[in-house]
Design an enzyme around this catalytic site. Structure first.
Site, short mmCIF file in Angstrom:
data_model
loop_
_atom_site.label_atom_id
_atom_site.label_comp_id
_atom_site.label_asym_id
_atom_site.label_seq_id
_atom_site.Cartn_x
_atom_site.Cartn_y
_atom_site.Cartn_z
N HIS A 86 0.84 -1.20 0.00
CA HIS A 86 0.00 0.00 0.00
C HIS A 86 0.87 1.25 0.00
CE1 HIS A 86 -3.13 -2.65 2.20
NE2 HIS A 86 -3.55 -2.48 0.95
N ARG A 124 -2.11 -5.98 -8.25
CA ARG A 124 -0.99 -6.88 -7.97
C ARG A 124 -0.80 -7.90 -9.07
NH1 ARG A 124 -3.36 -8.45 -2.30
NH2 ARG A 124 -5.04 -8.57 -3.78
N SER A 176 -3.21 -7.68 2.69
CA SER A 176 -3.52 -7.54 4.11
C SER A 176 -3.93 -8.88 4.70
CB SER A 176 -4.64 -6.52 4.32
OG SER A 176 -4.20 -5.23 3.97
N LYS A 226 -17.74 -5.75 7.30
CA LYS A 226 -16.42 -6.37 7.23
C LYS A 226 -15.82 -6.48 8.62
CE LYS A 226 -12.34 -6.29 4.35
NZ LYS A 226 -11.66 -5.67 3.24
#
Length: 165
Positions: A17, A90, A128, A41
């Site tokens: 990040h 990514r 993450s 979440k």
């Protein structure tokens, strides 16, 4: 002033990040790291904790700051007068999801552009979720996250505050 928003949950904020953010900060006059508040979440850290950790990493940076928001991203972008959304990619697997987000955001706000930045090779594997999994089992994540985030993860899992499997 060209303002960009870099949105995400950032739970936790990783070196990947940070890499995207540093590169975006060279392209725009000001970048807002927008930490999404999503009650659906399950996060390790509260939105306030995530914002505080990111701002601690950023230090005295003059053109980057983290805040949290809830609601539609395009509404937040309008509120802060952003002309662009920054998204990191990514791998090819990220592309389909990011294309869906781009398409919806473009329908809702034709004037806000999306800028995709490919992750640097050394961070292309990093997420993450992976960081949380490694940290949960006591693994060393010091090369995956900024120093303050590493300390927060160690403190959380050492104290039993994180979800253990």
């Amino acid at each position: 002033m060209r303002i960009a928003v870099y949105p995400g949950s950032f739970d936790p904020f990783t070196n990947g990040h940070l890499d995207i953010l540093n590169r975006a900060a060279k392209l725009f006059d000001y970048v807002i790291v927008a930490v999404l508040v999503n009650p659906e979440k399950k996060c390790l850290f509260t939105p306030e904790q995530r914002v505080d950790m990111i701002n601690a990493v950023l230090g005295e940076s003059e053109n980057v700051r983290a805040v949290h928001f809830h609601g539609l991203l395009v509404d937040f972008c309008r509120q802060v007068h952003a002309c662009a959304v920054i998204r990191g990619l990514r791998a090819v697997s990220d592309y389909e999801y990011e294309l869906q987000l781009f398409s919806i955001n473009k329908q809702l706000a034709v004037d806000i552009e999306t800028v995709f930045l490919m992750s640097s090779t050394q961070y292309s594997f990093l997420s993450s979720s992976i960081v949380k999994e490694v940290a949960r089992y006591g693994g060393d994540v010091s090369t995956m996250v900024p120093q303050g985030v590493d300390a927060a993860l160690r403190g959380l899992f050492r104290s039993g505050g994180g979800t253990k499997k």
